[in-house]
Design a protein around this motif. Structure first.
Motif, short mmCIF file in Angstrom:
data_model
loop_
_atom_site.label_atom_id
_atom_site.label_comp_id
_atom_site.label_asym_id
_atom_site.label_seq_id
_atom_site.Cartn_x
_atom_site.Cartn_y
_atom_site.Cartn_z
N SER B 397 0.93 -1.16 0.25
CA SER B 397 0.07 0.06 -0.05
C SER B 397 0.82 1.59 -0.09
O SER B 397 0.62 2.05 -0.98
CB SER B 397 -0.79 0.06 1.16
N ARG B 398 1.95 1.19 0.70
CA ARG B 398 2.86 2.31 0.90
C ARG B 398 3.49 2.70 -0.38
O ARG B 398 3.72 3.68 -0.93
CB ARG B 398 3.84 2.17 2.06
N ILE B 399 4.14 1.36 -1.07
CA ILE B 399 4.78 1.48 -2.48
C ILE B 399 4.02 2.30 -3.17
O ILE B 399 4.24 2.81 -4.08
CB ILE B 399 5.35 0.29 -2.79
N GLU B 400 2.69 1.65 -3.43
CA GLU B 400 1.76 2.08 -4.56
C GLU B 400 1.46 3.60 -4.31
O GLU B 400 0.65 4.20 -5.25
CB GLU B 400 0.64 1.08 -4.71
N SER B 401 1.03 3.80 -3.16
CA SER B 401 0.41 5.28 -3.10
C SER B 401 1.88 6.33 -3.04
O SER B 401 1.61 7.57 -2.95
CB SER B 401 -0.01 5.36 -1.85
N GLY B 402 3.12 5.74 -3.06
CA GLY B 402 4.23 6.55 -3.13
C GLY B 402 4.63 7.13 -1.66
O GLY B 402 5.19 8.15 -1.49
N ASN B 403 4.13 6.59 -0.72
CA ASN B 403 4.50 7.19 0.82
C ASN B 403 5.53 6.20 1.41
O ASN B 403 5.62 6.48 2.61
CB ASN B 403 3.08 6.86 1.54
N MET B 404 6.21 5.33 0.69
CA MET B 404 7.39 4.66 1.48
C MET B 404 8.55 5.42 1.66
O MET B 404 8.98 6.25 0.61
CB MET B 404 7.72 3.42 0.28
N LYS B 405 8.84 5.50 2.80
CA LYS B 405 9.96 6.56 3.06
C LYS B 405 11.40 5.68 3.28
O LYS B 405 11.34 4.81 3.92
CB LYS B 405 9.69 7.17 4.37
N TYR B 406 12.39 6.16 2.85
CA TYR B 406 13.69 5.66 3.01
C TYR B 406 14.67 6.54 3.86
O TYR B 406 14.92 7.70 3.64
CB TYR B 406 14.22 5.31 1.63
N ASN B 407 15.12 6.09 4.85
CA ASN B 407 16.03 6.93 5.73
C ASN B 407 17.35 6.37 5.34
O ASN B 407 17.92 5.60 6.19
CB ASN B 407 15.59 6.60 7.15
N ASN B 408 18.04 6.92 4.44
CA ASN B 408 19.35 6.27 4.04
C ASN B 408 20.57 6.79 5.07
O ASN B 408 20.41 8.07 5.37
CB ASN B 408 19.82 6.82 2.74
N ALA B 409 21.27 5.98 5.45
CA ALA B 409 22.59 6.37 6.33
C ALA B 409 23.48 5.31 5.86
O ALA B 409 23.29 4.14 5.44
CB ALA B 409 22.22 6.34 7.44
N ASP B 410 24.90 5.62 6.02
CA ASP B 410 26.00 4.65 5.80
C ASP B 410 25.98 3.27 6.86
O ASP B 410 25.69 4.02 8.11
CB ASP B 410 27.44 5.54 5.86
N PHE B 411 26.07 2.39 6.37
CA PHE B 411 26.49 1.27 7.45
C PHE B 411 27.04 0.17 6.58
O PHE B 411 27.23 0.14 5.30
CB PHE B 411 25.26 0.54 7.96
N ILE B 451 19.14 0.96 6.50
CA ILE B 451 19.22 -0.14 7.26
C ILE B 451 18.19 -1.09 7.66
O ILE B 451 18.31 -2.39 7.13
CB ILE B 451 20.25 0.02 8.50
N GLY B 452 17.21 -0.60 7.86
CA GLY B 452 15.73 -1.53 8.46
C GLY B 452 15.43 -2.19 6.99
O GLY B 452 15.04 -3.58 7.27
N LYS B 453 15.43 -1.54 5.99
CA LYS B 453 14.76 -1.94 4.81
C LYS B 453 15.50 -3.24 4.18
O LYS B 453 15.37 -4.18 3.81
CB LYS B 453 14.13 -1.02 3.91
N VAL B 454 17.09 -2.84 4.39
CA VAL B 454 18.01 -3.78 3.95
C VAL B 454 17.80 -5.08 4.59
O VAL B 454 17.97 -6.23 4.17
CB VAL B 454 19.26 -3.44 3.84
N ILE B 455 17.73 -4.94 5.91
CA ILE B 455 17.60 -6.23 6.88
C ILE B 455 16.39 -6.92 6.55
O ILE B 455 16.54 -8.28 6.46
CB ILE B 455 17.65 -5.76 8.47
N GLN B 456 15.50 -6.19 6.24
CA GLN B 456 14.05 -7.07 5.95
C GLN B 456 14.22 -7.60 4.72
O GLN B 456 13.74 -8.78 4.52
CB GLN B 456 13.09 -5.73 5.84
N ILE B 457 15.02 -6.91 3.73
CA ILE B 457 15.21 -7.68 2.39
C ILE B 457 15.86 -9.10 2.54
O ILE B 457 15.48 -10.05 2.07
CB ILE B 457 15.85 -6.72 1.17
N ILE B 458 17.02 -8.91 3.27
CA ILE B 458 17.99 -10.07 3.32
C ILE B 458 17.07 -11.22 4.21
O ILE B 458 17.26 -12.32 3.81
CB ILE B 458 19.50 -9.52 4.03
#
Lengths: 94, 563
Positions: B397-411, B451-458
């Motif tokens: 739902s977030r992806i399709e409504s364009g509301n997915m937020k990415y908090n990018n940071a180095d890790f 980082i949260g989303k990368v962990i979720q993907i892996i």
């Protein structure tokens, strides 16, 4: 638009012995020298008056070639060698 | 009054005489026919279009000039001739102003402002008001059957000047628009065709007409037969309009454009009869050409009609499809909103169920009988699966409504992938699978991502491998390509594998490999869809590879290195 209130001009008679006439050429083919010439004056008058006088065929109407006293618009111009670019017969006034 | 020695014409302008110029009918008749044909076709097909209406009036005014001009060449009655002669001024002025109006509307795609209409009216007014006066024409020479010596010089200069104004004004409008339009624009090409057509007409028509009249008035030439060449300007104009109609659909006249074009060709060839002087060979050849052109024209019209019908049907279907697509997008949006609301409503009670089940399991409410413990464990497991499903639905739902937020940071991706592997290894071992982690890095392995989303993907990818691998092993490899500045996490298993069809669709929404149900019936078909969208959202992607069913799979998460 222009319908009746206009002037017509046409060639009138001219006697080259007594009047200064315009010189016209009757030759069918264009040549440097004209072999058959004719003499004429230019008559100008109101079209509606002339129509009343002669109908449509001016050239077979004798009255068309002279100015009537009750037609102030009628003028007959003879050739004036001093002002006209056309060639004139001898100017009788000179 | 009848002119000296002149023949009476039939139908106002048909006469046979030696002094008639050879070009007379050939210059007039096709130009009149062509302009009327195009003007009427364009007007009758779309009378509400302003551009079409102006073109029609230009064609009509020009045709009147051409017909009146033909009358002055062939008639012998002074009253008729002086009447039509006196109309040349107003009509030529009208054509000039209409041509400016036409180009303005063509370029700006809108009507001229009211102030410009006032200017046009003021420019035109003198030519109409003074037309019946001696300032226009004062007399007629019935010996030579013309009115050159009686034309008003000022009046004549005024309407000729309007033609010059039209040429300059149009040139300025066309050139400024041409240079402002993008090089690859179709409109730029239309400006070129329109410019050639209108300007060729104005330049040829007005300059040749003025010149012919002037030379005849000063008696440099015997008559004004030079003006006949001016009429070819209209032919060029109408041919260019034909190109605009056929190639660019400028006047939106559909199949009639082809009919007009064929009729024009036939008319132009038929006009040759006025120029043949009765020669038999020319007559026969012209007749054959005319018949062949007419036949080819009929075939052309039929095929164009068929093509236009098909194109129109296709356009209708495309419009219907576009509407249906819009409706589907709308429905999809509504569905996403519904899923989002419903998922939020489900998550709150589920959190309570999971919380209380956990409290019951760890003995917070006292020791449970063994049968109850088993039931509580099932409640925990089912509610956990349900929570994952709800999270998937919310992510979609977030992806399709364009509301997915990415908090990018180095890790460090290698460290995170290793931790996840260690966390999930017990789960794999419990199923009898071995799990290995390895890294082959030339860089430090640092990425800039959420980082949260990368962990979720892996986690998602390793969990999938555990689920769909009945026996064997799972290997996790972290590697990089420092030249391309990319880092890869490969999760390779010896599981059920996939065929090509499943590989093509495995990242689609609600898509599962066709053999997935054989080992796991709980999948929603959203996990990989969400994972892929998240990877793309962070500048990476996930790819899948399998040698075939029963030959294992390899999923690779690719992300940009932070260097």
């Amino acid at each position: 638009m222009v319908l009746h209130d206009y002037q017509v001009s046409y060639a009138g008679d001219c006697d080259s012995e007594v009047q200064s006439c315009y010189i016209g050429c009757d030759d069918e083919e264009e040549a440097d020298a004209c072999e058959s010439t004719y003499y004429y004056s230019i008559i100008t008058r109101q079209a509606d008056y002339l129509y009343d006088l002669c109908g449509r065929d001016v050239y077979s109407c004798d009255a068309a070639f002279e100015c009537q006293p009750d037609d102030p618009s009628c003028t007959i111009d003879y050739c004036d060698a001093t002002s006209s670019e056309d060639e004139c017969t001898n100017d009788i006034t000179s | 009054m009848i002119c000296y020695g002149s023949e009476t014409p039939s139908f106002f302008f048909f006469i046979q005489a030696d002094w008639i110029p050879d070009l007379l009918y050939y210059a007039h008749l096709p130009a009149i026919a062509l302009s009327l044909l195009v003007g009427i076709f364009v007007f009758s097909n779309n009378p509400s279009n302003l551009l079409n209406r102006i073109l029609f009036f230009i064609a009509l005014s020009f045709s009147l000039i051409a017909v009146f001009n033909l009358i002055t060449w062939t008639n012998n009655r002074s009253d008729i001739m002086i009447f039509v002669w006196s109309l040349f001024g107003p009509l030529q002025a009208l054509v000039s102003i209409l041509c400016i109006y036409f180009i303005y509307v063509f370029i700006h795609k809108k009507d001229i402002p009211g102030r410009m209409k006032v200017i046009f009216t003021l420019l035109l007014l003198p030519t109409f008001l003074l037309a019946p006066t001696n300032l226009n024409l004062s007399g007629f020479d019935i010996d030579w059957c013309n009115a050159f010596d009686f034309e008003g010089a000022l009046y004549n200069a005024y309407y000729s000047l309007l033609g010059l104004v039209a040429i300059i004004w149009n040139t300025w409008m066309l050139l400024s628009k041409y240079y402002k339009t993008r090089a690859d624009s179709v409109f730029k090409k239309q400006i070129v065709y329109m410019g050639i057509g209108v300007q060729a007409f104005l330049v040829l028509f007005f300059t040749i007409f003025y010149l012919a009249d002037f030379l005849a008035t000063i008696h440099f030439v015997e008559d004004s037969r030079l003006e006949l060449y001016g009429f070819f300007g209209m032919t060029i104009f109408m041919v260019m309009m034909g190109v605009l109609i056929v190639r660019f659909k400028t006047f939106n006249v559909g199949a009639h454009a082809a009919e007009a074009l064929v009729l024009t060709l036939v008319l132009l060839i038929a006009a040759q009869f006025t120029y043949t002087n009765g020669e038999l060979t020319t007559l026969v050849l012209t007749s054959i050409t005319l018949v062949l052109t007419a036949l080819a024209g009929i075939f052309l019209i039929r095929s164009v009609r068929k093509e236009i019908e098909q194109r129109s049907e296709l356009e209708k279907l495309t419009a219907q499809l576009a509407n249906a697509n819009e409706r589907l997008k709308e429905l999809d949006k509504l569905k996403s909103e519904f899923v989002s609301i419903a998922s939020h409503q489900l998550r709150s009670p589920l959190t309570a169920i999971r919380g209380y089940a956990s409290l019951l399991a760890d003995g917070s409410y006292g020791k449970m009988p063994p049968k109850a413990e088993e039931a509580i464990e099932r409640i925990s497991e089912s509610s956990k699966n349900m929570a994952y499903s709800i999270e998937d639905y919310l992510n979609v739902s977030r992806i399709e409504s364009g509301n997915m937020k990415y908090n990018n940071a180095d890790f460090n991706l290698k460290d995170e992938a290793e931790k996840i592997s260690d966390d999930l290894r017990p789960q794999a071992l419990k199923k009898g699978l071995s799990m290995m982690f390895r890294s082959d890095l030339k860089s430090t392995g640092v990425v800039c991502a959420d980082i949260g989303k990368v962990i979720q993907i892996i986690q998602n990818l390793i969990n999938n491998s555990i689920k769909y691998t009945p026996t064997g092993s799972i290997k996790v490899l972290v590697r990089d390509d420092v030249v391309k500045k990319r880092i890869f996490v490969d999760i390779e298993d010896t599981g059920i594998g996939m065929n090509q069809q499943s590989l093509d669709t495995v990242f689609g929404k609600f898509e599962r490999a066709h053999n997935a149900n054989s080992v796991n019936i709980h999948g929603t078909g959203l996990g990989l869809f969400v994972a892929q969208k998240m990877a793309i959202g962070m500048g990476g992607e996930i790819t899948a590879h399998s040698e075939g069913e029963g030959k294992g799979s390899r999923f690779t998460l690719e992300l940009p290195l932070a260097m």
